[in-house]
Design a protein around this motif. Structure first.
Motif, PDB file in Angstrom:
ATOM      1  N   UNK A   1      58.147   5.968  61.783  1.00 19.66           N
ATOM      2  CA  UNK A   1      57.966   4.635  62.374  1.00 19.66           C
ATOM      3  C   UNK A   1      58.330   3.549  61.376  1.00 19.66           C
ATOM      4  N   UNK A   2      57.929   3.754  60.123  1.00 18.10           N
ATOM      5  CA  UNK A   2      58.257   2.768  59.100  1.00 18.10           C
ATOM      6  C   UNK A   2      59.767   2.647  58.910  1.00 18.10           C
ATOM      7  N   UNK A   3      60.446   3.785  58.901  1.00 22.43           N
ATOM      8  CA  UNK A   3      61.901   3.771  58.745  1.00 22.43           C
ATOM      9  C   UNK A   3      62.573   3.032  59.905  1.00 22.43           C
ATOM     10  N   UNK A   4      62.115   3.301  61.129  1.00 22.44           N
ATOM     11  CA  UNK A   4      62.703   2.633  62.295  1.00 22.44           C
ATOM     12  C   UNK A   4      62.420   1.132  62.290  1.00 22.44           C
ATOM     13  N   UNK A   5      61.318   0.726  61.666  1.00 20.28           N
ATOM     14  CA  UNK A   5      60.976  -0.697  61.619  1.00 20.28           C
ATOM     15  C   UNK A   5      61.775  -1.447  60.559  1.00 20.28           C
ATOM     16  N   UNK A   6      62.481  -0.716  59.688  1.00 21.20           N
ATOM     17  CA  UNK A   6      63.305  -1.389  58.689  1.00 21.20           C
ATOM     18  C   UNK A   6      62.834  -1.213  57.266  1.00 21.20           C
TER      19      UNK A   6
END
Length: 669
Positions: free
Chosen positions: A641-646
């Motif tokens: 999720x953190x990766x997808x959020x940027x």
């Protein structure tokens, strides 16, 4: 003329009375009948007809060469639609549809031989359709005045209703027997004071083993049950007439010939059977084999006990480091300590915080492994390097307890394929376990060799050993060999569970051996041996900071203490730090002074960290900034999720300062 005009009873007295059929015979036109007019009937026929007409039993007479047919009132129901035309006709014509069935009996009667048939099946057509009927009847010869057989006489009862009822009862009985036989519950019927088996079903035989039971007394049929209380219960129920209900009662029974006794658990009812006088004549046994349910319940209760014990251990283990941390913090608050005292207090806080971090990491590891969320990075590895790294990790504990460690590593290549970090964790966990449960000054032997195509890594100690009842469960979660109130060894009982899970993930297995308490123990890990030489991998380069001066770092966390302390640490390492406590403040700060690096908590009060990261990425001022998620959410899905959020990086709290400084140093290069 006077005689012709007289009433028939005056000259035909045998037809007087006789009910409906008597009246019909008196009024009947006999001109077409083979019998002729009743005035011409011989005395033997008149006598037989007179008896027949005055009987309430269904009867008929067939007389003469063509067997003219005569019958009484009770026979009318048997004839059905054939009445009244059957009167005076030929026997054959009346019952043409069954003639082949009854003709042999008719012939026997006419030869002077009587016959009796019980429930003879006959397919009649008497109501406009064919129907199956059954009759009980006798055919008897009737002789004339000179003794010659001139006809036959039949007395009969229709048994169709009774036969159909009997068939229905038999079918119902068969259906009940089938249901009885196929019933999932155990069922048996016992008769008499000796409890002789009268009936058993398939489930009962599956419970006690397939053996001949019917006709045998229960004590003879199941001798191995003696002394378990069941025979005594049967006697009590038979004598008192009071039923007995048992729940999850253990039964030890020999289910196979020459096999040892097997323990099963049963729910059952002993229900007395009373005869017509109210006396107990037997016992109906009904129940279920609940062994599987009982074992599941026992496992659930054991798991619940383990959970309670674990929660108690967890509370204890977390309070232990909290006590010195709290004391050290209170001393620092007073501001009366000298520099060495401050250093000691700081060291205590750091050390105990690291211990708490280790506990939480163990919990997270177990959670990920048991849910199948651990990803294994496979590479060719030399076991010597894994063992060396594990020994390096555990050496401080070994030295502190004064243990003597011997390493016996076989010569030659010992290669496996797996995740280096996880395999080091496996070996260090069993080493740590040996160090904890061996009294100070003990001897620990670490060995590695090839055995049957596997690399065998073993740790043997001369410590307290393992109690035999615990040994089969030693690799289960939350199991410890000793649970004492002082919790002197510490830990949550997770290390060996992790060892097993990680070994299985690598295609291996684990074993534990001990001859008992006080006799030491040995833990063995087997991993598939990798024969081929590993390819040389790229060298790892340590990132060195080339200076942090001028690097701007934004710290965002709603935990004021955590944010301020992290900011202070970063400032002490030369970074220019700005601290904010919510998402809106962070956005305003980023507009005013765009950071090079932003360390963001996820659980912020106004804007969650993921949304904050997306907004920072969308701002021209911070689109190139390095974003690091610094959060208590440490699962793999949290990283995704953190990766997808940027976010560029994800670090679980409490952050490893060395790794954080390494990340910042890479930006400062």
């Amino acid at each position: 003329m006077n005689q012709e005009s007289a009433s028939p009873t005056e000259w035909l007295p045998f037809l007087s009375g006789g009910g409906m059929m008597g009246a019909m015979m008196r009024a009947h036109d006999w001109s077409a009948s083979p019998l002729g007019h009743p005035r011409t009937w011989p005395q033997a026929l008149r006598t037989t007809v007179g008896l027949m007409l005055n009987s309430k039993f269904p009867m008929f007479v067939a007389w003469g060469g063509e067997l003219g047919f005569l019958y009484n009132d009770s026979y009318i129901a048997i004839l059905g639609d054939k009445h009244p035309t059957a009167l005076g006709r030929r026997f054959h014509d009346v019952w043409a549809e069954i003639w082949l069935d009854i003709h042999p009996l008719v012939v026997r009667a006419l030869k002077g031989e009587a016959s009796y048939m019980d429930r003879l099946p006959l397919r009649m057509r008497r109501h406009g359709y064919d129907e199956d009927t059954w009759f009980r009847f006798s055919y008897s010869p009737v002789r004339d005045e000179d003794g010659t057989v001139a006809g036959m006489f039949c007395a009969c009862v229709e048994m169709t209703g009774e036969v159909l009822a009997q068939r229905y009862r038999e079918e119902e009985n068969e259906r009940l027997v089938t249901l009885f036989e196929q019933a999932p519950g155990i069922i048996a019927v016992l008769r008499g004071p000796d409890h002789v088996f009268e009936l058993t079903n398939r489930s009962y035989l599956q419970l006690v083993g397939h053996r001949a039971l019917v006709g045998k007394a229960v004590r003879d049929a199941l001798p191995e049950v003696k002394g378990q209380g069941f025979f005594e219960l049967l006697d009590h129920v038979y004598q008192t007439g009071q039923p007995f209900v048992g729940h999850a009662v253990p039964l030890r029974v020999q289910r196979d010939r020459d096999a040892p006794l097997e323990e099963r658990f049963i729910d059952f009812v002993y229900q007395p059977i009373h005869d017509q006088h109210g006396k107990v004549s037997g016992i109906f046994v009904e129940g279920s084999d609940v062994t599987a349910r009982k074992r599941i319940e026992d496992e659930l209760r054991a798991a619940n006990r383990q959970k309670d014990q674990f929660l108690a251990m967890l509370a204890h283990e977390l309070r232990n480091p909290l006590a010195p941390i709290t004391t050290a913090a209170q001393l620092l608050q007073r501001g009366q300590m000298d520099a060495p005292g401050i250093q000691r207090a700081s060291d205590i806080i750091a050390r105990q915080a690291q211990h708490m971090t280790s506990l939480v990491n163990d919990l997270l590891d177990v959670s990920r492994v048991t849910r199948g969320q651990v990803t294994i990075t496979r590479e060719a590895l030399e076991v010597r390097e894994i063992v060396g790294a594990a020994v390096e990790q555990v050496r401080p504990l070994m030295d502190a307890r004064g243990h003597e460690l011997h390493c016996e590593i076989a010569s030659g290549t010992l290669r496996v394929e797996g995740d280096r970090t996880r395999l080091v964790q496996v070996v260090s966990n069993i080493l740590n376990n040996a160090a904890k449960y061996t009294t100070p000054g003990g001897c620990i032997v670490l060995s590695a060799c090839i055995e049957a195509g596997d690399v065998r890594v073993a740790v043997r100690d001369n410590g307290q050993g393992i109690d035999p009842p615990i040994l089969p469960y030693i690799f289960d979660l939350f199991i410890q060999a000793e649970r004492t109130p002082d919790r002197s060894q510490g830990g949550l009982g997770l290390g060996l569970a992790l060892v097993k899970s990680l070994a299985v993930l690598h295609g291996g297995r684990v074993e534990a051996h001990s001859e008992g308490l006080g006799k030491g123990s040995e833990f063995v890990v087997y991993l598939p041996c990798l024969a081929a030489a590993p390819e040389a991998g790229p060298r790892r380069l340590d990132v060195q900071s080339r200076g942090a001066r001028g690097l701007k770092v934004l710290v965002v966390d709603d935990n004021v203490d955590a944010a301020q302390m992290l900011g202070t640490l970063l400032e002490m390492n030369g970074y220019e730090v700005k601290v904010e406590y919510d998402g809106k403040g962070a956005l305003a700060s980023a507009l005013q002074a765009p950071p090079d690096v932003a360390l963001l908590d996820i659980g912020l009060p106004d804007i969650d960290g993921h949304e904050l990261a997306r907004r920072l990425r969308a701002m021209p001022e911070t689109t190139q900034a390095m974003l690091v998620a610094l959060t208590g959410y440490g699962q793999e899905e949290d990283r995704q999720r953190a990766h997808h959020a940027g976010f560029d990086h994800h670090m679980a709290k409490p952050a490893d300062l060395a790794k954080l400084l390494e990340l910042l140093a890479a930006v400062a290069v």
